[in-house]
Design a protein around this motif. Structure first.
Motif, short mmCIF file in Angstrom:
data_model
loop_
_atom_site.label_atom_id
_atom_site.label_comp_id
_atom_site.label_asym_id
_atom_site.label_seq_id
_atom_site.Cartn_x
_atom_site.Cartn_y
_atom_site.Cartn_z
N PHE A 1 0.76 -1.55 0.01
CA PHE A 1 -0.50 0.00 -0.30
C PHE A 1 0.50 1.07 0.21
CE2 PHE A 1 -2.19 3.06 2.35
CZ PHE A 1 -3.61 3.19 1.35
N ILE A 2 1.78 1.37 0.82
CA ILE A 2 2.89 2.98 0.71
C ILE A 2 3.38 3.16 -0.52
CG2 ILE A 2 5.27 2.99 1.86
CD1 ILE A 2 4.59 2.32 4.82
N GLY A 3 3.80 1.72 -1.29
CA GLY A 3 4.08 1.28 -2.73
C GLY A 3 3.67 2.18 -3.21
N MET A 4 1.86 1.03 -3.68
CA MET A 4 1.45 2.18 -4.53
C MET A 4 0.57 3.94 -3.82
SD MET A 4 -1.81 -1.03 -4.52
CE MET A 4 -0.83 -2.83 -5.07
N GLN A 5 1.02 4.17 -3.02
CA GLN A 5 0.39 5.45 -2.52
C GLN A 5 1.88 6.41 -3.35
OE1 GLN A 5 0.44 6.44 1.53
NE2 GLN A 5 -1.26 7.17 1.32
N ASN A 6 2.86 5.98 -2.86
CA ASN A 6 4.54 6.96 -3.51
C ASN A 6 3.93 6.77 -4.65
OD1 ASN A 6 4.93 6.76 0.03
ND2 ASN A 6 6.73 5.43 -0.12
N ALA A 7 3.96 6.02 -5.29
CA ALA A 7 3.61 6.13 -6.45
C ALA A 7 2.87 6.87 -7.39
CB ALA A 7 4.13 4.58 -7.37
N GLY A 8 1.44 6.76 -6.82
CA GLY A 8 0.41 7.44 -7.40
C GLY A 8 -0.49 6.72 -7.84
N ILE A 9 -0.38 5.35 -8.07
CA ILE A 9 -1.56 4.18 -8.43
C ILE A 9 -2.45 4.03 -7.33
CG2 ILE A 9 -1.70 1.64 -8.57
CD1 ILE A 9 1.26 1.54 -8.93
N ILE A 10 -2.58 4.68 -6.30
CA ILE A 10 -3.30 4.75 -4.98
C ILE A 10 -3.74 6.02 -4.65
CG2 ILE A 10 -4.80 3.90 -2.81
CD1 ILE A 10 -4.78 2.41 -5.18
N VAL A 11 -4.50 7.14 -4.82
CA VAL A 11 -4.78 8.44 -4.51
C VAL A 11 -5.60 8.36 -2.90
CG1 VAL A 11 -3.28 9.29 -6.52
CG2 VAL A 11 -6.09 8.92 -6.63
N ASN A 12 -5.58 9.15 -2.61
CA ASN A 12 -6.74 10.05 -1.55
C ASN A 12 -7.97 10.85 -2.54
OD1 ASN A 12 -8.00 11.09 0.88
ND2 ASN A 12 -8.08 12.82 -0.70
N ASP A 13 -9.32 9.99 -1.90
CA ASP A 13 -10.15 10.49 -2.60
C ASP A 13 -11.29 10.61 -1.56
OD1 ASP A 13 -13.51 9.81 -3.48
OD2 ASP A 13 -12.65 9.97 -5.57
N ASP A 14 -12.36 12.07 -1.50
CA ASP A 14 -12.35 12.16 -0.28
C ASP A 14 -14.37 11.83 -0.49
OD1 ASP A 14 -11.10 14.84 -0.09
OD2 ASP A 14 -12.12 15.87 -1.15
N LEU B 1 -8.08 4.54 -7.45
CA LEU B 1 -7.30 4.18 -8.06
C LEU B 1 -6.93 5.98 -8.50
CD1 LEU B 1 -5.68 2.21 -9.89
CD2 LEU B 1 -7.56 2.24 -11.62
N GLY B 2 -5.39 5.86 -8.83
CA GLY B 2 -4.64 6.35 -9.73
C GLY B 2 -4.91 6.96 -10.91
N ASP B 3 -4.10 8.19 -11.57
CA ASP B 3 -4.46 8.24 -13.01
C ASP B 3 -3.48 7.31 -13.49
OD1 ASP B 3 -3.91 8.65 -15.80
OD2 ASP B 3 -3.54 10.66 -15.55
#
Length: 430
Positions: free
Chosen positions: A146-159, A165-167
């Motif tokens: 999860f940290i890896g995906m977050q750092n890469a922008g694969i997983i992003v914040n959503d209100d 899923l990011g772009d």
């Protein structure tokens, strides 16, 4: 000599493998060299350059202690989460000075040394049930990925949904996915140093994509004089100091326990009773690192879960840890070069390591609900709560309560009862 210094056995271990493992771990945890200065730089009187130097020095001292005392392949550095608590909660939220916060970290380190000498920390580890230990490894795997995906922008914040899923068709997310394919193929083909090669190749690919920014090669380390041994002893006998020290202590203790148990189990470094070799020495290295880090001017120094990357590459001895420390020493003078490696290049390694860390989950007894439910809670809460310690605490609480309600008292030891009560009190009062 290598055997005496690092526990290296030429019949079981390979020097090249240990060094490559060390470099791999360093590259996956070196982001702290960029994160810490930017975070602490928000506090007046803590120059970013001095914090960079201090961060590297704390990592060197802690990791060398791990190499020589415990002879285990783990890297240490100022911990993520703990640094955020230091800056945003203690200093910005509660209004205390960073000197006061450093004093709390120093006291925590001294307490850890005492707890290690008296075997309290080791007793806590041995009190964790076998199935929860397996779950800790899997939970850490999910957390790392999860940290890896977050750092890469694969997983992003959503209100709306918290995360989304990011772009993945451009930018860092696309580079990370390219790197994941490259690194995954190399690993599947059993290429030696696959993860390190993957990081380097992904970094190079990031240049034409405009993601890898070449920041130079050499720079002189800045002085740590502005933050060295800047303790503030008044107000230490206050309720706030007690709460702050206790929080630092709790988070660090169970983050370290989770990392050591999870990574060692995955690497099959435990004995027939599931116990980690040189555990007391590993805890002492962690305690020394925290105390020294506070003196140098940084937040709690702890064992890094990213050490799993080096273990996955075959690192098994203190020589891996020594290699990590050497990399941090080099980084002191080549910081621009090391900081040129983007998060998207290390993310694929974290994702793959997360997958490898899931292996112990197969050993969980899912046929016994009193074992399966607490194990699942441990497993799932680490990534969802973004905390290794939260997973361990909630898992232990649920384990004790479920087994009490089912009348399985013989499975519970006095230490389990004590830990469960302490964890419940922690959530009530802190």
């Amino acid at each position: 000599m290598l055997n005496k210094l690092f526990g290296f056995d030429s019949k079981k271990h390979n020097i090249r493998t240990e060094i490559v493992a060390g470099i791999t771990t360093f590259l996956t945890m070196s982001y702290i060299l960029a994160v810490n200065p930017s975070m602490f730089g928000l506090l007046e009187g803590m120059p970013a350059g001095a914090v960079f130097t201090t961060t590297a020095l704390a990592a060197i001292i802690g990791t060398l202690a791990m190499a020589f005392l415990a002879k285990l392949p783990f890297g240490l550095a100022p911990g993520m989460g703990l640094n955020a608590f230091f800056v945003f909660t203690v200093c910005m939220g509660m209004g205390y000075s960073w000197q006061f916060a450093l004093t709390a970290v120093f006291i925590e380190g001294i307490l850890f040394i005492i707890m290690t000498i008296t075997n309290i920390r080791e007793a806590i580890v041995n009190a964790i049930p076998k199935n929860l230990r397996y779950a800790i490894g899997g939970g850490i795997g999910l957390f790392i990925a999860f940290i890896g995906m977050q750092n890469a922008g694969i997983i992003v914040n959503d209100d709306a949904t918290l995360i989304a899923l990011g772009d993945i068709t451009s930018g860092t997310a696309l580079l990370a996915l390219i790197g994941l394919v490259i690194t995954g193929v190399l690993y599947a083909l059993n290429v030696k140093g696959a993860m390190l090669i993957g990081i380097l190749v992904t970094t190079v690919i990031g240049i034409p994509m405009g993601i890898t920014e070449f920041k130079g090669i050499v720079s002189t380390p800045e002085s740590i004089a502005p933050i060295f041994c800047k303790f503030e002893w008044h107000n230490i006998f206050t309720l706030d100091m007690l709460v702050i020290v206790f929080t630092f202590l709790f988070i660090d203790l169970f983050d370290t326990v989770g990392t050591l148990v999870g990574v060692s189990t995955k690497a099959k470094m435990v004995d027939e009773n599931g116990r980690i070799p040189n555990l007391k020495q590993a805890f002492m290295a962690d305690a020394i690192a925290t105390t020294a880090g506070a003196m140098l001017g940084t937040s709690t120094t702890t064992t890094y879960v990213e050490s799993a990357a080096g273990v996955a590459q075959g690192g098994r001895t203190g020589l891996t840890a020594f290699s990590i420390a050497c990399c941090f020493a080099i980084a002191l003078f080549f910081s621009p070069l090391f900081l040129s490696v983007p998060g998207a290049a290390t993310a694929p390694v974290l994702i793959l390591v997360g997958m490898l860390m899931m292996e112990p989950v197969r050993n969980i007894d899912f046929d016994d609900a009193t074992e399966a439910i607490p194990s699942f809670i441990t497993l799932i809460m680490m990534p969802l709560a973004y905390s290794i310690s939260a997973g361990i605490m909630l898992g232990m609480i649920s384990y004790v309560i479920i087994n009490i309600c089912c009348g399985k008292f013989k499975k519970l030891t006095p230490a389990m009862y004590i830990l469960a009560v302490l964890f419940i009190l922690k959530y009530i009062f802190i």
